[in-house]
Design an enzyme around this catalytic site. Structure first.
Site, short mmCIF file in Angstrom:
data_model
loop_
_atom_site.label_atom_id
_atom_site.label_comp_id
_atom_site.label_asym_id
_atom_site.label_seq_id
_atom_site.Cartn_x
_atom_site.Cartn_y
_atom_site.Cartn_z
N CYS A 73 0.86 -1.19 0.00
CA CYS A 73 0.00 0.00 0.00
C CYS A 73 0.88 1.23 0.00
O CYS A 73 1.71 1.40 0.90
CB CYS A 73 -0.89 -0.01 1.25
SG CYS A 73 -1.83 1.51 1.50
N CYS A 184 -0.80 3.87 -6.42
CA CYS A 184 -1.57 3.11 -5.44
C CYS A 184 -1.65 1.70 -6.00
O CYS A 184 -1.85 1.50 -7.21
CB CYS A 184 -2.97 3.70 -5.26
SG CYS A 184 -4.10 2.67 -4.29
#
Length: 266
Positions: A73, A184
């Site tokens: 992440c 992302c």
């Protein structure tokens, strides 16, 4: 030769990182945790992200002997890595926007950073741009909506193209933008749709392959790749909330090779 590798993310976008690692380490034993109780991370404070990271890794480390953790992440990686490395002795690998490779491939030296609201404002990202992209114009879009669009695609197989266009509309007719950083781990899952909307962009850069190389390098350096655990159990997945769509999420995880999905009590 089965090192135990834990990947975690706020959702299932980190599976894009898992896919790249699994290609080069097909025999590793993988654990995956998505912190759906706190999804999306982009709206959470740094203190909350750090606390969640330590709790998740500690809880799973109590269940399984971990050889490595991959923070799959970008938002979390920009803040939690120092705390994790302080608390745990095994290697911690983060996911950061691929600014260096984007700067290297861009012909026009105009780059778009597409990331979460949290990632685009982190000082760490500004430092990466200063270090690797001084000769580039770096434009940024911070979005929570795109993370939700991707999670919806994972559940239904469909993408709301109008909603996706709204996220990147300011880049649609950009005269010089030729490279976009998918900042992302969710975003590579809509790369094909982004290419349709932004046909003038030549390169979409994500960090998955680089992370996989880093994982292999660290395991070899520490001798873990040669360790013998003899574990034949299937890969395991964890979530942090039962949720209304647990059955759907379980099916998605099974498709990625995680036969078991359990709720982590933290």
């Amino acid at each position: 030769m089965k090192p135990t590798i834990l990947l975690y993310d706020s959702g299932m976008g980190g599976l894009t990182v898992y896919d790249e690692i699994q290609k080069v380490l097909p025999n590793a034993y993988y654990l995956y945790c998505f912190d759906n109780a706190f999804f999306p991370y982009s709206e959470k404070s740094e203190a909350v992200l750090i606390t969640r990271a330590v709790k998740i890794v500690q809880k799973i480390a109590e269940k399984r002997p971990l050889d490595m953790v991959v923070v799959a992440c970008n938002t979390a990686s920009t803040v939690v890595l120092p705390a994790l490395r302080e608390h745990f002795s095994f290697p911690i690998v983060g996911t950061v926007p691929a600014i260096k490779p984007a700067a290297e491939v861009s012909q026009t030296k105009t780059i778009g950073l597409l990331a979460t609201k949290g990632t685009v404002t982190r000082p760490y990202v500004a430092e990466l741009i200063e270090k690797y992209a001084q000769d580039c114009v770096v434009e940024k879009i911070g979005t929570t909506d795109l993370v939700e669009i991707v999670e919806e695609k994972q559940r239904t197989g469909k993408v709301d193209m109008n909603r996706l266009l709204n996220v990147v509309e300011e880049w649609k007719n950009h005269p010089t933008l030729d490279t976009i950083i998918l900042g992302c781990t969710h975003f590579p899952l809509v790369k094909a749709e982004l290419k349709q909307i932004l046909p003038n962009v030549r390169y979409f850069v994500d960090p998955g392959i680089g992370i996989a190389k880093r994982v292999v390098s660290l395991l070899e350096t520490q001798g873990v790749a040669q360790s013998q655990y003899g574990r034949n159990t299937p890969n395991e997945a964890f979530c942090t909330s039962q949720g209304d769509d647990l059955v759907i999420k379980q099916k998605i995880m099974q498709q990625s090779g995680f036969n078991q999905l359990s709720v982590l009590d933290i």
